[in-house]
Write a protein that holds these residues in place. Structure first.
Motif, PDB file in Angstrom:
ATOM      1  N   GLU A  67      19.621 -28.529  25.508  1.00 58.66           N
ATOM      2  CA  GLU A  67      18.462 -27.686  25.162  1.00 58.66           C
ATOM      3  C   GLU A  67      18.143 -26.812  26.370  1.00 58.66           C
ATOM      4  OE1 GLU A  67      14.320 -29.337  25.493  1.00 58.66           O
ATOM      5  OE2 GLU A  67      15.369 -31.255  25.593  1.00 58.66           O
ATOM      6  N   TYR A  68      17.621 -25.626  26.150  1.00 65.34           N
ATOM      7  CA  TYR A  68      17.360 -24.726  27.275  1.00 65.34           C
ATOM      8  C   TYR A  68      16.118 -25.171  28.048  1.00 65.34           C
ATOM      9  CZ  TYR A  68      16.459 -20.793  30.232  1.00 65.34           C
ATOM     10  OH  TYR A  68      16.226 -20.020  31.343  1.00 65.34           O
ATOM     11  N   ILE A  69      16.344 -25.569  29.305  1.00 62.05           N
ATOM     12  CA  ILE A  69      15.237 -25.865  30.222  1.00 62.05           C
ATOM     13  C   ILE A  69      15.523 -25.044  31.471  1.00 62.05           C
ATOM     14  CG2 ILE A  69      14.052 -27.652  31.565  1.00 62.05           C
ATOM     15  CD1 ILE A  69      15.014 -29.719  29.529  1.00 62.05           C
ATOM     16  N   LEU A 103      18.704 -22.388  34.491  1.00 68.37           N
ATOM     17  CA  LEU A 103      19.161 -23.473  33.608  1.00 68.37           C
ATOM     18  C   LEU A 103      19.206 -24.752  34.447  1.00 68.37           C
ATOM     19  CD1 LEU A 103      19.981 -23.943  30.699  1.00 68.37           C
ATOM     20  CD2 LEU A 103      22.348 -23.703  31.351  1.00 68.37           C
ATOM     21  N   LEU A 104      18.361 -25.698  34.067  1.00 66.64           N
ATOM     22  CA  LEU A 104      18.276 -26.956  34.807  1.00 66.64           C
ATOM     23  C   LEU A 104      19.656 -27.571  34.960  1.00 66.64           C
ATOM     24  CD1 LEU A 104      16.179 -29.034  35.953  1.00 66.64           C
ATOM     25  CD2 LEU A 104      16.444 -30.234  33.780  1.00 66.64           C
ATOM     26  N   HIS A 105      20.019 -27.925  36.192  1.00 60.80           N
ATOM     27  CA  HIS A 105      21.330 -28.543  36.412  1.00 60.80           C
ATOM     28  C   HIS A 105      21.235 -29.571  37.523  1.00 60.80           C
ATOM     29  CE1 HIS A 105      21.004 -24.867  38.803  1.00 60.80           C
ATOM     30  NE2 HIS A 105      21.714 -25.475  39.737  1.00 60.80           N
ATOM     31  N   MET A 106      21.801 -30.749  37.237  1.00 59.90           N
ATOM     32  CA  MET A 106      21.843 -31.803  38.241  1.00 59.90           C
ATOM     33  C   MET A 106      23.218 -31.785  38.903  1.00 59.90           C
ATOM     34  SD  MET A 106      21.453 -35.906  37.782  1.00 59.90           S
ATOM     35  CE  MET A 106      23.141 -36.091  37.246  1.00 59.90           C
ATOM     36  N   HIS A 107      23.220 -31.722  40.232  1.00 57.47           N
ATOM     37  CA  HIS A 107      24.488 -31.766  40.966  1.00 57.47           C
ATOM     38  C   HIS A 107      24.966 -33.205  41.078  1.00 57.47           C
ATOM     39  CE1 HIS A 107      24.526 -27.650  42.826  1.00 57.47           C
ATOM     40  NE2 HIS A 107      23.254 -27.726  42.502  1.00 57.47           N
ATOM     41  N   VAL A 108      26.249 -33.388  40.911  1.00 62.99           N
ATOM     42  CA  VAL A 108      26.894 -34.662  41.223  1.00 62.99           C
ATOM     43  C   VAL A 108      27.993 -34.290  42.205  1.00 62.99           C
ATOM     44  CG1 VAL A 108      28.189 -36.633  40.335  1.00 62.99           C
ATOM     45  CG2 VAL A 108      26.454 -35.547  38.903  1.00 62.99           C
ATOM     46  N   ILE A 109      27.868 -34.772  43.434  1.00 60.46           N
ATOM     47  CA  ILE A 109      28.768 -34.259  44.473  1.00 60.46           C
ATOM     48  C   ILE A 109      29.297 -35.410  45.325  1.00 60.46           C
ATOM     49  CG2 ILE A 109      26.805 -33.692  46.007  1.00 60.46           C
ATOM     50  CD1 ILE A 109      28.453 -31.173  46.792  1.00 60.46           C
ATOM     51  N   SER A 110      30.619 -35.424  45.498  1.00 61.76           N
ATOM     52  CA  SER A 110      31.176 -36.489  46.341  1.00 61.76           C
ATOM     53  C   SER A 110      30.855 -36.165  47.802  1.00 61.76           C
ATOM     54  CB  SER A 110      32.685 -36.641  46.104  1.00 61.76           C
ATOM     55  OG  SER A 110      33.359 -35.439  46.352  1.00 61.76           O
ATOM     56  N   GLN A 111      30.822 -37.221  48.614  1.00 63.65           N
ATOM     57  CA  GLN A 111      30.291 -37.072  49.966  1.00 63.65           C
ATOM     58  C   GLN A 111      31.315 -36.621  51.009  1.00 63.65           C
ATOM     59  OE1 GLN A 111      26.536 -37.902  50.493  1.00 63.65           O
ATOM     60  NE2 GLN A 111      27.270 -36.941  48.619  1.00 63.65           N
ATOM     61  N   ASP A 112      32.523 -36.220  50.559  1.00 62.39           N
ATOM     62  CA  ASP A 112      33.529 -35.779  51.528  1.00 62.39           C
ATOM     63  C   ASP A 112      33.276 -34.353  52.009  1.00 62.39           C
ATOM     64  OD1 ASP A 112      34.611 -35.791  48.549  1.00 62.39           O
ATOM     65  OD2 ASP A 112      35.343 -33.964  49.513  1.00 62.39           O
ATOM     66  N   PHE A 113      32.647 -33.538  51.144  1.00 60.15           N
ATOM     67  CA  PHE A 113      32.384 -32.121  51.455  1.00 60.15           C
ATOM     68  C   PHE A 113      33.653 -31.396  51.914  1.00 60.15           C
ATOM     69  CE2 PHE A 113      27.970 -33.854  52.322  1.00 60.15           C
ATOM     70  CZ  PHE A 113      27.530 -33.550  51.049  1.00 60.15           C
TER      71      PHE A 113
END
Ligand code: AMP
Length: 249
Positions: free
Chosen positions: A71-73, A126-136
């Motif tokens: 849904e659009y948030i 557009l609401l977005h949650m980052h999922v990011i590995s910690q190696d960068f």
């Protein structure tokens, strides 16, 4: 990495909130790119009835995903308590998808550990949650500006409220018996915790770390009532009630 930090003008971005009507996705603006990506099957790694997970187009680590509601948030400012199940679902799905990808890649160490969160000042609408590995580890990590960007991803954790005692929601006691309620309230973004009796605030007997205790050594009829604990941080509010009935000897 460059030796000095960029000036504030160098890292200033035109934010979606400055450019967009937050109720309406504007598909022709660069910051609406995630709306387009949402429909791109090539970018998609998961879709269910509530959310979609895509690969970040400019990943800042070996695994960098974005989890978005269907849904659009527009952004975090647009959410309220009714969105809590959705946000919990997004977190659960983000973890599951990332762990699956990491397992497939036989990831180890920082590559297999993730940070989950919402950028405090998002660039994209557009609401977005980052999922990011910690190696960068990424070709996209070329500038100090982007390094700051990564560090700035803020996790706004949900409130975790656990009632340690009593185990039931209703307690029947006789005058003179002891009464104790205790709760554990967690969340990295420290929640504000309040206890009320029949709507009036009462003070905890003790607060040690996450443990909040309210106790009465010998109950009297006037102690009868509904005790309500509310724990609230930026993202969520959790509540729990205990009703105390006091009868004569
Ligand atoms: P934020 O600063 O939290 O708004 O992050 C936006 C993220 O979206 C950044 O990590 C970008 O690399 C990523 N991004 C930008 N455009 C796209 C796109 N078209 N598809 C997927 N990810 C994108």
């Amino acid at each position: 990495m460059a030796s000095s930090l960029p000036s504030s003008t160098a890292i200033k971005r035109n934010l979606p909130s400055e450019n967009l009507n937050e109720n309406q996705p504007k598909r022709n603006h660069w910051s609406a790119g995630l709306s387009t990506a949402l429909d791109d099957e090539g970018a998609r790694v998961h879709k269910d009835e509530l959310c979609t997970v895509i690969k970040d187009k400019y990943p800042k680590a070996r695994i960098h995903l974005l989890v978005m509601p269907n849904e659009y948030i527009a952004n975090l400012k647009s959410i309220n308590n009714t969105h809590l199940p959705l946000l919990k679902h997004m977190l659960k799905v983000g973890k599951e998808v990332a762990e699956k990808i990491a397992a497939k890649a036989d990831a180890r160490g920082s590559f297999a550990h993730f940070r989950y969160g919402y950028h405090a000042i998002p660039s994209m609408s557009l609401l977005h949650m980052h999922v990011i590995s910690q190696d960068f580890i990424s070709d996209s990590l070329k500038t100090v500006c982007i390094y700051i960007y990564i560090v700035a991803i803020q996790i706004v954790p949900l409130v975790k409220l656990t009632k340690a005692s009593p185990t039931s929601d209703v307690v029947d006691l006789k005058v003179g018996e002891p009464f104790e309620i205790s709760f554990d309230v967690g969340g990295k973004e420290a929640p504000k915790v309040q206890l009320t009796k029949d709507g009036k605030e009462v003070k905890f007997t003790s607060v040690e770390g996450t443990r909040h205790v309210y106790s009465i050594p010998e109950v009297k009829p006037e102690h009868q009532g509904v005790y309500k604990l509310t724990a609230k941080n930026k993202l969520s509010t959790e509540e729990t009630n205990v009703a105390l009935n006091v009868t004569g000897n």
